[in-house]
Scaffold this motif. Structure first.
Motif, PDB file in Angstrom:
ATOM      1  N   GLY A 131       0.794  -1.221   0.000  1.00 11.14           N
ATOM      2  CA  GLY A 131       0.000   0.000   0.000  1.00 11.14           C
ATOM      3  C   GLY A 131       0.830   1.276   0.000  1.00 11.14           C
ATOM      4  O   GLY A 131       0.276   2.359  -0.138  1.00 11.14           O
ATOM      5  N   ALA A 132       2.141   1.171   0.148  1.00 11.95           N
ATOM      6  CA  ALA A 132       2.999   2.362   0.133  1.00 11.95           C
ATOM      7  C   ALA A 132       3.152   2.869  -1.297  1.00 11.95           C
ATOM      8  O   ALA A 132       3.114   2.103  -2.258  1.00 11.95           O
ATOM      9  CB  ALA A 132       4.369   2.040   0.713  1.00 11.95           C
ATOM     10  N   THR A 133       3.331   4.168  -1.435  1.00  6.05           N
ATOM     11  CA  THR A 133       3.511   4.772  -2.747  1.00  6.05           C
ATOM     12  C   THR A 133       4.938   4.525  -3.229  1.00  6.05           C
ATOM     13  O   THR A 133       5.905   4.747  -2.495  1.00  6.05           O
ATOM     14  CB  THR A 133       3.252   6.290  -2.687  1.00  6.05           C
ATOM     15  N   ILE A 134       5.042   4.074  -4.457  1.00  8.28           N
ATOM     16  CA  ILE A 134       6.352   3.903  -5.098  1.00  8.28           C
ATOM     17  C   ILE A 134       6.524   5.087  -6.038  1.00  8.28           C
ATOM     18  O   ILE A 134       5.659   5.322  -6.892  1.00  8.28           O
ATOM     19  CB  ILE A 134       6.431   2.571  -5.872  1.00  8.28           C
ATOM     20  N   PRO A 135       7.586   5.878  -5.869  1.00  3.68           N
ATOM     21  CA  PRO A 135       7.767   7.052  -6.724  1.00  3.68           C
ATOM     22  C   PRO A 135       7.747   6.696  -8.209  1.00  3.68           C
ATOM     23  O   PRO A 135       8.256   5.641  -8.621  1.00  3.68           O
ATOM     24  CB  PRO A 135       9.148   7.585  -6.321  1.00  3.68           C
ATOM     25  N   ASP A 136       7.141   7.572  -9.021  1.00  2.38           N
ATOM     26  CA  ASP A 136       7.037   7.343 -10.462  1.00  2.38           C
ATOM     27  C   ASP A 136       8.398   7.176 -11.121  1.00  2.38           C
ATOM     28  O   ASP A 136       8.539   6.425 -12.079  1.00  2.38           O
ATOM     29  CB  ASP A 136       6.286   8.494 -11.145  1.00  2.38           C
ATOM     30  N   ASP A 137       9.413   7.876 -10.609  1.00  2.00           N
ATOM     31  CA  ASP A 137      10.742   7.829 -11.240  1.00  2.00           C
ATOM     32  C   ASP A 137      11.618   6.694 -10.707  1.00  2.00           C
ATOM     33  O   ASP A 137      12.767   6.555 -11.106  1.00  2.00           O
ATOM     34  CB  ASP A 137      11.470   9.175 -11.075  1.00  2.00           C
ATOM     35  N   PHE A 138      11.072   5.853  -9.817  1.00  2.00           N
ATOM     36  CA  PHE A 138      11.862   4.753  -9.263  1.00  2.00           C
ATOM     37  C   PHE A 138      11.937   3.597 -10.255  1.00  2.00           C
ATOM     38  O   PHE A 138      10.931   3.124 -10.755  1.00  2.00           O
ATOM     39  CB  PHE A 138      11.268   4.255  -7.941  1.00  2.00           C
ATOM     40  N   THR A 139      13.158   3.156 -10.546  1.00  2.00           N
ATOM     41  CA  THR A 139      13.353   1.961 -11.364  1.00  2.00           C
ATOM     42  C   THR A 139      14.192   0.992 -10.554  1.00  2.00           C
ATOM     43  O   THR A 139      15.321   1.295 -10.182  1.00  2.00           O
ATOM     44  CB  THR A 139      14.068   2.279 -12.693  1.00  2.00           C
ATOM     45  N   GLU A 160      16.168  -3.722  -5.670  1.00  2.00           N
ATOM     46  CA  GLU A 160      17.485  -3.131  -5.873  1.00  2.00           C
ATOM     47  C   GLU A 160      17.302  -1.906  -6.768  1.00  2.00           C
ATOM     48  O   GLU A 160      16.678  -1.999  -7.834  1.00  2.00           O
ATOM     49  CB  GLU A 160      18.450  -4.111  -6.522  1.00  2.00           C
ATOM     50  N   ASP A 161      17.812  -0.790  -6.313  1.00  2.00           N
ATOM     51  CA  ASP A 161      17.672   0.486  -7.022  1.00  2.00           C
ATOM     52  C   ASP A 161      18.606   0.490  -8.229  1.00  2.00           C
ATOM     53  O   ASP A 161      19.804   0.321  -8.087  1.00  2.00           O
ATOM     54  CB  ASP A 161      18.012   1.635  -6.074  1.00  2.00           C
ATOM     55  N   ALA A 162      18.043   0.699  -9.415  1.00  2.00           N
ATOM     56  CA  ALA A 162      18.841   0.696 -10.651  1.00  2.00           C
ATOM     57  C   ALA A 162      19.587   2.010 -10.857  1.00  2.00           C
ATOM     58  O   ALA A 162      20.498   2.071 -11.656  1.00  2.00           O
ATOM     59  CB  ALA A 162      17.945   0.421 -11.849  1.00  2.00           C
ATOM     60  N   ALA A 163      19.198   3.060 -10.136  1.00  2.00           N
ATOM     61  CA  ALA A 163      19.844   4.379 -10.320  1.00  2.00           C
ATOM     62  C   ALA A 163      21.240   4.419  -9.738  1.00  2.00           C
ATOM     63  O   ALA A 163      21.630   3.728  -8.879  1.00  2.00           O
ATOM     64  CB  ALA A 163      18.985   5.461  -9.676  1.00  2.00           C
TER      65      ALA A 163
END
Length: 163
Positions: A131-139, A160-163
């Motif tokens: 239910g938590a929001t995942i930021p639109d720019d998160f990959t 795992e954060d791709a950034a």
């Protein structure tokens, strides 16, 4: 020591190939050439030294995990303790393949196929609750699920954060 050929000089060598130095003299390296039949002395100016990466640091924490039962020298599946945070970084040997994440006795753990001869790299992770929001720019790439008990059972999905 290892050296990379930058000039053949007409000898049976390959430009760009890395050779193991068997011994060296003032201006010469003794290496096994491409024919593989004999070792030859070659001018050092035909080569550049190849920097060998430092192996991964030993991350074993005896306070949390007890004494080490074995010493690994190459490729293996190893278990790493993860922090229980929504964003965190971990040092893992370069190219580590994460194969499992799981909670055990209130702690979060990660298993990975690693080559401990490779240097460490820093990898970034993010955990999201249902239910938590995942930021639109998160990959990110999904890596696993861990449960945590804070007055009730909560689940954290770890990416795992791709950034």
């Amino acid at each position: 020591m290892k050296v990379k050929c930058i000039e053949t000089g007409g000898f049976p060598l390959t430009v760009g190939r890395v050779y193991e130095v068997l011994s060296e003299e003032e201006e010469l390296y003794l290496i096994m050439n491409d024919s593989g039949r004999s070792s030859k002395l070659y001018l050092k100016t035909r080569f550049e030294i190849v920097e060998e990466a430092a192996p991964a640091a030993d991350q074993w924490d005896t306070a949390a995990r007890g004494p080490k039962m074995a010493t690994v020298t190459g490729k293996a599946i190893l278990k790493y303790q993860m922090p229980v945070l929504e964003q965190f970084e971990m040092k893992l040997p370069e190219g580590a393949e994460i194969i499992r994440m799981e909670d055990q006795a209130g702690m979060f753990w990660l298993w990975a196929v690693v080559d401990i001869r490779k240097p460490d790299e820093t990898r970034k992770f993010r955990a999201f609750k249902t239910g938590a929001t995942i930021p639109d720019d998160f990959t990110g790439t999904y890596r696993g699920f861990c449960k945590i008990h804070v007055q009730q059972e909560l689940g954290l999905y770890i990416f795992e954060d791709a950034a």
